[in-house]
Design a protein around this motif. Sequence first.
Motif, mmCIF file in Angstrom:
data_model
loop_
_atom_site.group_PDB
_atom_site.id
_atom_site.type_symbol
_atom_site.label_atom_id
_atom_site.label_comp_id
_atom_site.label_asym_id
_atom_site.label_seq_id
_atom_site.Cartn_x
_atom_site.Cartn_y
_atom_site.Cartn_z
ATOM 1 N N LEU A 187 -6.581 -14.233 10.253
ATOM 2 C CA LEU A 187 -5.397 -13.872 9.489
ATOM 3 C C LEU A 187 -4.316 -13.290 10.381
ATOM 4 C CD1 LEU A 187 -7.124 -12.002 6.504
ATOM 5 C CD2 LEU A 187 -6.395 -14.402 6.559
ATOM 6 N N THR A 188 -3.087 -13.410 9.897
ATOM 7 C CA THR A 188 -1.946 -12.690 10.476
ATOM 8 C C THR A 188 -1.466 -11.690 9.439
ATOM 9 O OG1 THR A 188 -1.274 -14.558 11.840
ATOM 10 C CG2 THR A 188 0.388 -12.877 11.372
ATOM 11 N N LEU A 189 -1.454 -10.404 9.831
ATOM 12 C CA LEU A 189 -1.010 -9.327 8.947
ATOM 13 C C LEU A 189 0.397 -8.904 9.354
ATOM 14 C CD1 LEU A 189 -1.546 -7.096 6.793
ATOM 15 C CD2 LEU A 189 -2.429 -5.686 8.681
ATOM 16 N N SER A 190 1.324 -8.975 8.433
ATOM 17 C CA SER A 190 2.717 -8.585 8.693
ATOM 18 C C SER A 190 3.021 -7.291 7.953
ATOM 19 C CB SER A 190 3.683 -9.686 8.235
ATOM 20 O OG SER A 190 3.423 -10.892 8.922
ATOM 21 N N MET A 191 3.719 -6.372 8.666
ATOM 22 C CA MET A 191 4.073 -5.074 8.079
ATOM 23 C C MET A 191 5.545 -4.807 8.327
ATOM 24 S SD MET A 191 2.620 -1.324 9.181
ATOM 25 C CE MET A 191 3.596 0.143 8.818
ATOM 26 N N SER A 192 6.247 -4.481 7.262
ATOM 27 C CA SER A 192 7.670 -4.129 7.379
ATOM 28 C C SER A 192 7.832 -2.608 7.271
ATOM 29 C CB SER A 192 8.485 -4.813 6.279
ATOM 30 O OG SER A 192 8.366 -6.220 6.367
ATOM 31 N N ILE A 193 8.866 -2.073 7.972
ATOM 32 C CA ILE A 193 9.134 -0.638 7.912
ATOM 33 C C ILE A 193 9.848 -0.344 6.598
ATOM 34 C CG2 ILE A 193 10.243 1.313 9.031
ATOM 35 C CD1 ILE A 193 7.969 0.031 10.622
ATOM 36 N N PRO A 194 9.240 0.462 5.712
ATOM 37 C CA PRO A 194 9.869 0.711 4.407
ATOM 38 C C PRO A 194 11.069 1.639 4.525
ATOM 39 C CG PRO A 194 7.873 2.013 4.641
ATOM 40 C CD PRO A 194 7.933 1.134 5.857
ATOM 41 N N GLN A 195 12.108 1.400 3.758
ATOM 42 C CA GLN A 195 13.284 2.267 3.717
ATOM 43 C C GLN A 195 12.928 3.660 3.201
ATOM 44 O OE1 GLN A 195 16.409 1.715 4.744
ATOM 45 N NE2 GLN A 195 15.905 -0.344 5.491
ATOM 46 N N ILE B 25 0.877 -1.167 0.000
ATOM 47 C CA ILE B 25 0.000 0.000 0.000
ATOM 48 C C ILE B 25 0.916 1.218 0.000
ATOM 49 C CG2 ILE B 25 -1.771 1.295 1.229
ATOM 50 C CD1 ILE B 25 -2.784 -1.308 2.373
ATOM 51 N N GLY B 26 0.943 1.898 -1.103
ATOM 52 C CA GLY B 26 1.945 2.949 -1.244
ATOM 53 C C GLY B 26 3.318 2.316 -1.278
ATOM 54 N N ASN B 27 4.204 2.758 -0.356
ATOM 55 C CA ASN B 27 5.535 2.168 -0.275
ATOM 56 C C ASN B 27 5.689 1.249 0.919
ATOM 57 O OD1 ASN B 27 5.518 3.960 1.814
ATOM 58 N ND2 ASN B 27 6.994 5.407 0.896
ATOM 59 N N VAL B 28 4.539 0.845 1.498
ATOM 60 C CA VAL B 28 4.572 -0.010 2.685
ATOM 61 C C VAL B 28 4.360 -1.461 2.261
ATOM 62 C CG1 VAL B 28 3.556 -0.483 4.934
ATOM 63 C CG2 VAL B 28 3.640 1.871 4.077
ATOM 64 N N PRO B 29 5.355 -2.344 2.459
ATOM 65 C CA PRO B 29 5.172 -3.767 2.141
ATOM 66 C C PRO B 29 4.398 -4.479 3.248
ATOM 67 C CG PRO B 29 7.422 -3.377 2.846
ATOM 68 C CD PRO B 29 6.754 -2.038 2.844
ATOM 69 N N LEU B 30 3.400 -5.265 2.854
ATOM 70 C CA LEU B 30 2.584 -6.030 3.801
ATOM 71 C C LEU B 30 2.421 -7.450 3.282
ATOM 72 C CD1 LEU B 30 0.813 -3.004 3.448
ATOM 73 C CD2 LEU B 30 0.217 -3.830 5.708
ATOM 74 N N ALA B 31 1.936 -8.316 4.153
ATOM 75 C CA ALA B 31 1.669 -9.704 3.767
ATOM 76 C C ALA B 31 0.631 -10.279 4.711
ATOM 77 C CB ALA B 31 2.944 -10.542 3.795
ATOM 78 N N THR B 32 -0.187 -11.206 4.187
ATOM 79 C CA THR B 32 -1.164 -11.917 5.019
ATOM 80 C C THR B 32 -0.945 -13.410 4.884
ATOM 81 O OG1 THR B 32 -2.828 -12.027 3.273
ATOM 82 C CG2 THR B 32 -2.900 -10.103 4.730
ATOM 83 N N SER B 33 -1.312 -14.121 5.922
ATOM 84 C CA SER B 33 -1.356 -15.588 5.912
ATOM 85 C C SER B 33 -2.448 -16.003 6.879
ATOM 86 C CB SER B 33 -0.007 -16.186 6.322
ATOM 87 O OG SER B 33 0.322 -15.804 7.643
ATOM 88 N N GLY B 34 -2.959 -17.196 6.699
ATOM 89 C CA GLY B 34 -4.041 -17.663 7.571
ATOM 90 C C GLY B 34 -5.162 -18.256 6.745
ATOM 91 N N SER B 35 -6.404 -18.018 7.163
ATOM 92 C CA SER B 35 -7.538 -18.652 6.488
ATOM 93 C C SER B 35 -8.743 -17.729 6.453
ATOM 94 C CB SER B 35 -7.925 -19.954 7.203
ATOM 95 O OG SER B 35 -8.439 -19.687 8.497
#
Length: 693
Positions: A619-627, A600-610
């Motif tokens: 679900l588990t939502l993972s968010m990384s801090i963008p450079q 979303i924009g420059n923010v990388p995210l990911a989901t896993s679960g059901s």
Amino acid sequence: MVETIPPDVATIPAENPTKEKSRLQKGRLSRWVFRVVIVFILLLTVSAYFLPQIASHALKNPETVRWLSPEFGELVEIGDAKIEWGQPVSLNAITLKTRGGQPIAQVQSMKSKRSVWDMLWGTPKPLELQLAGIQFAVQVPDPDSQTKRVSLSSVIEKIESFEIPVPPQPMSVEADAITIHFVGTEIEPIEDWDNISLKYQYLVEQGKKQMVSLRMPRVEGHENRGEFTFGGTWHKQNEESIAFEGDWKDLSSAPLQPWLERVTGPLKGAPPTTGSIQGTMTRGTSGWESVVHATSHLPRLADGGAGLDSPVELIDVKIGIDATYKNDLEELHLEQLSAIGGEGALFATGKVSDLPGQELIDLQGTLKTPGQQLVDFLPLELRKHIVVDGLEIGEFHLQGMGNPPESEPTATASFLVKWQEIEAFGLNSRNGGVRVLVDERTVSASPEEMKVNDGRVHQIPTLDYRNSPTAMTFQEGPVLEDVELSEHVCRTWMKFIAPTLANAVSTKGRFSLESRRGTFLLGQPENSQLSGTLTISQAEVKPGPIIVPILGIIQTVQGMIPGLPVGNLSEMPLLTIQNEEIGYRLEKGRVYHDDFGFSIGNVPLATSGSVGLDESLDLTLSMSIPQAWFPRNGPIAQLLANERLQLRVTGTLEAPIVDARPLADFGKRIGIRAGAGLLENLLNRRRRRQGNE
């Protein structure tokens, strides 16, 4: 005085005593014969006078009826008879029975139009009878009990061996007040057709000929019963022929309701039908040849037969059959079979051979029908997702065995199905076609000229009807290739594999789908098992409600980082995806997926679960801090480079719930790392100053 005898007399000798005795005996015999004749005449006269009364009494005895008519006598029982020389014969309370003795019909009265004397001594004329008050019951079989497969060869054999009954002499019959009682298997009443009249004639001029006509008029107060007429002629001279025609109007289908409900489902009433039929049958040395044409207004019930409370649409259907059975080849040749109604039409030719054996069927033809009518044959779980326009079957081929072993399917049919446009599960296809193979157990299809969403279809799942519920079986391999992403795809089925695409309002991108062998049970998804891989090459999506709380989380994280301005993410609504492969599996009513990465924009995210098929989330939502949040590679950027925030998402696709409690721990970690970084910077600066001194 002395009596003198004339000379001529005196000379005649005296009479012989024996002859005199004989003469006297003959005189007595003549008088006895005369008396006997007189008595016989008197007895004959008396017997003739009382003969009708004797016959009237004798006809009540079944043995007498059987003696008079050995062929039909055992099928008739007469309750009362009235016979007089100068009056017509009158029989009352007649019962017609089967050869097993079961009553099948009652006749109130039967009268001859001529007197007994006229029939015996008058000019020879055909027998004329008048019947009244005929009543008989027709038992409608329960369709659930008719599980035995009908053999075409046995039907043809019965038709070929069937002989039209012929009366012993020419006659004409008129009957009125006929009533037909339709009953169920438990003899429960279904409906009565009454006030039926009949006319029948049997003539022997120019061959044998029988003619019959039936009529049931409409009766006031019986609007739902309707009316019908029927006429038929049988003629036998050099060959045997039958011609018939009939028509009906608003005739109740109540007697057929149990059979209709096998197709339509429960009915609240019996829809009326209107139509006509004409046909001819000719039997020569090679067997029967027949031509039959029928026209009917057939009711099409809305929503699978909701009954009279739902709209009923009448369809004009014309049916034509031209067939010949060849005795020497034991084959039934179908020169023409046609059915035309509404926007649909069927034309077929072919034959059925090996009739005493396995009944080998070989038919081919063309079929055209509005697409939705064909779709209506699919299970409800499928057809509610399919809309068709301009669908038709250009050709079909039906082959198989009409009388196969129990382990074999009865027949297989292949259809070339084409359409102008079809929409199914968000996939759109224009001017496409598939080859469909149907047997008693399965329906399978293979694409021939089929593209969906500007992509390619590799396989269509097979429908398996062998068990209930119907199963959709996928084979190992690609299903879809390079298909354009659409809002409808996201809203129907892709949301279960990639939940962040649910309810998307704008889409752009392409995807492919591969499947492992698996089965989806229609109506029982909780017992289904499917798995495979969804590949999204590139996509830009304006997401739905599930992204709203995620946007709030991103803004909160931005506010936790010292010196980082909080951006307005409402100006960056697009969700972007780059070359993502998402493994999925359906188990126990939930669709599980591996890490699905997106931005979303420059923010990388990911989901896993059901995602449950009821749209519930786990679900588990993972968010990384963008450079990109740090213009320069400063100490804070280095400290937060490996930070990853994980949040749990529950609720539903329409109303997601994000557990924000991990944000507090994340803020503490940022504060500790930021403080440690400042202290380390101060120490490094002091060391540099000391080194410079």
